[in-house]
Design a protein around this motif. Sequence first.
Motif, mmCIF file in Angstrom:
data_model
loop_
_atom_site.group_PDB
_atom_site.id
_atom_site.type_symbol
_atom_site.label_atom_id
_atom_site.label_comp_id
_atom_site.label_asym_id
_atom_site.label_seq_id
_atom_site.Cartn_x
_atom_site.Cartn_y
_atom_site.Cartn_z
ATOM 1 N N GLY A 41 -55.397 66.746 -71.256
ATOM 2 C CA GLY A 41 -54.243 67.017 -70.419
ATOM 3 C C GLY A 41 -53.795 65.832 -69.605
ATOM 4 O O GLY A 41 -54.260 64.702 -69.792
ATOM 5 N N THR A 42 -52.886 66.105 -68.687
ATOM 6 C CA THR A 42 -52.313 65.083 -67.822
ATOM 7 C C THR A 42 -53.176 64.897 -66.577
ATOM 8 O O THR A 42 -54.193 65.566 -66.417
ATOM 9 N N ASP A 43 -52.758 64.017 -65.685
ATOM 10 C CA ASP A 43 -53.509 63.673 -64.478
ATOM 11 C C ASP A 43 -53.631 64.877 -63.537
ATOM 12 O O ASP A 43 -52.626 65.340 -62.990
ATOM 13 N N PRO A 44 -54.836 65.390 -63.304
ATOM 14 C CA PRO A 44 -55.008 66.569 -62.454
ATOM 15 C C PRO A 44 -54.881 66.277 -60.963
ATOM 16 O O PRO A 44 -54.985 67.197 -60.157
ATOM 17 N N GLU A 45 -54.653 65.040 -60.588
ATOM 18 C CA GLU A 45 -54.450 64.696 -59.176
ATOM 19 C C GLU A 45 -52.985 64.803 -58.767
ATOM 20 O O GLU A 45 -52.659 64.710 -57.597
ATOM 21 N N LYS A 46 -52.099 64.993 -59.724
ATOM 22 C CA LYS A 46 -50.673 65.174 -59.438
ATOM 23 C C LYS A 46 -50.436 66.597 -58.946
ATOM 24 O O LYS A 46 -51.264 67.483 -59.113
ATOM 25 N N SER A 77 -58.036 67.241 -52.271
ATOM 26 C CA SER A 77 -58.812 66.454 -51.318
ATOM 27 C C SER A 77 -59.709 65.500 -52.098
ATOM 28 O O SER A 77 -59.712 65.496 -53.320
ATOM 29 N N ASP A 78 -60.477 64.683 -51.381
ATOM 30 C CA ASP A 78 -61.396 63.761 -52.038
ATOM 31 C C ASP A 78 -62.534 64.488 -52.738
ATOM 32 O O ASP A 78 -63.096 63.968 -53.698
ATOM 33 N N TRP A 79 -62.900 65.682 -52.258
ATOM 34 C CA TRP A 79 -64.068 66.378 -52.794
ATOM 35 C C TRP A 79 -63.752 67.506 -53.752
ATOM 36 O O TRP A 79 -64.575 67.858 -54.592
ATOM 37 N N TYR A 80 -62.579 68.118 -53.642
ATOM 38 C CA TYR A 80 -62.238 69.208 -54.555
ATOM 39 C C TYR A 80 -60.732 69.405 -54.614
ATOM 40 O O TYR A 80 -60.001 69.013 -53.709
ATOM 41 N N ASN A 81 -60.286 70.012 -55.693
ATOM 42 C CA ASN A 81 -58.894 70.434 -55.876
ATOM 43 C C ASN A 81 -58.893 71.919 -56.202
ATOM 44 O O ASN A 81 -59.774 72.410 -56.897
ATOM 45 N N MET A 104 -58.181 77.617 -60.725
ATOM 46 C CA MET A 104 -59.247 76.635 -60.939
ATOM 47 C C MET A 104 -59.687 75.975 -59.650
ATOM 48 O O MET A 104 -58.882 75.713 -58.769
ATOM 49 N N LEU A 105 -60.982 75.699 -59.590
ATOM 50 C CA LEU A 105 -61.571 74.832 -58.568
ATOM 51 C C LEU A 105 -62.223 73.671 -59.300
ATOM 52 O O LEU A 105 -63.027 73.878 -60.209
ATOM 53 N N ALA A 106 -61.850 72.453 -58.912
ATOM 54 C CA ALA A 106 -62.424 71.243 -59.515
ATOM 55 C C ALA A 106 -63.189 70.507 -58.421
ATOM 56 O O ALA A 106 -62.590 70.022 -57.463
ATOM 57 N N PHE A 107 -64.504 70.448 -58.561
ATOM 58 C CA PHE A 107 -65.348 69.752 -57.595
ATOM 59 C C PHE A 107 -65.615 68.336 -58.094
ATOM 60 O O PHE A 107 -65.965 68.153 -59.255
ATOM 61 N N LYS A 108 -65.456 67.353 -57.199
ATOM 62 C CA LYS A 108 -65.702 65.942 -57.536
ATOM 63 C C LYS A 108 -66.943 65.493 -56.771
ATOM 64 O O LYS A 108 -66.849 64.988 -55.661
#
Length: 145
Positions: A41-46, A77-81, A104-108
Amino acid sequence: MNYLKFTLFLVIFSIATVKYTSAQVTVGVYSNGILTQLGAGTDPEKEFFGEGRLFAGDVLNPFFGAEAIGQYNFHRSDWYNASAGLMLGYYEFDDGARIGAPVMLAFKPISNHRAFSIMMEATPLYNGDFGLRGNFGLRYTIGKN
């Protein structure tokens, strides 16, 4: 044969999307214990991002499936989206289309390597009957600094 046309559409859509999204693409693998999906997919930070997924079958589940997902990031955020969106898909097993609303929850978890994320997803589905699917997965953004 309709699933071949749908797959071709997803491939062309993914290539076109990657070309116009600053060369950042995500790849991921997701599982719910029964089905495994491979995604790009595309950039998930957008604010808005999309993903195409193909079902990776095996001996117990040799059926084809594909999904296109559009998501809106309502918290970054820096830690999750946290995001929610719309999913349209086709699955050969039940001979038809399905629609869903994935959350969705994306943890970084690695502070100096934010391109890697751990995903949790819940998707209410409708394909003639209502259902709920939960996925767990890993995602990596290629081209992210």
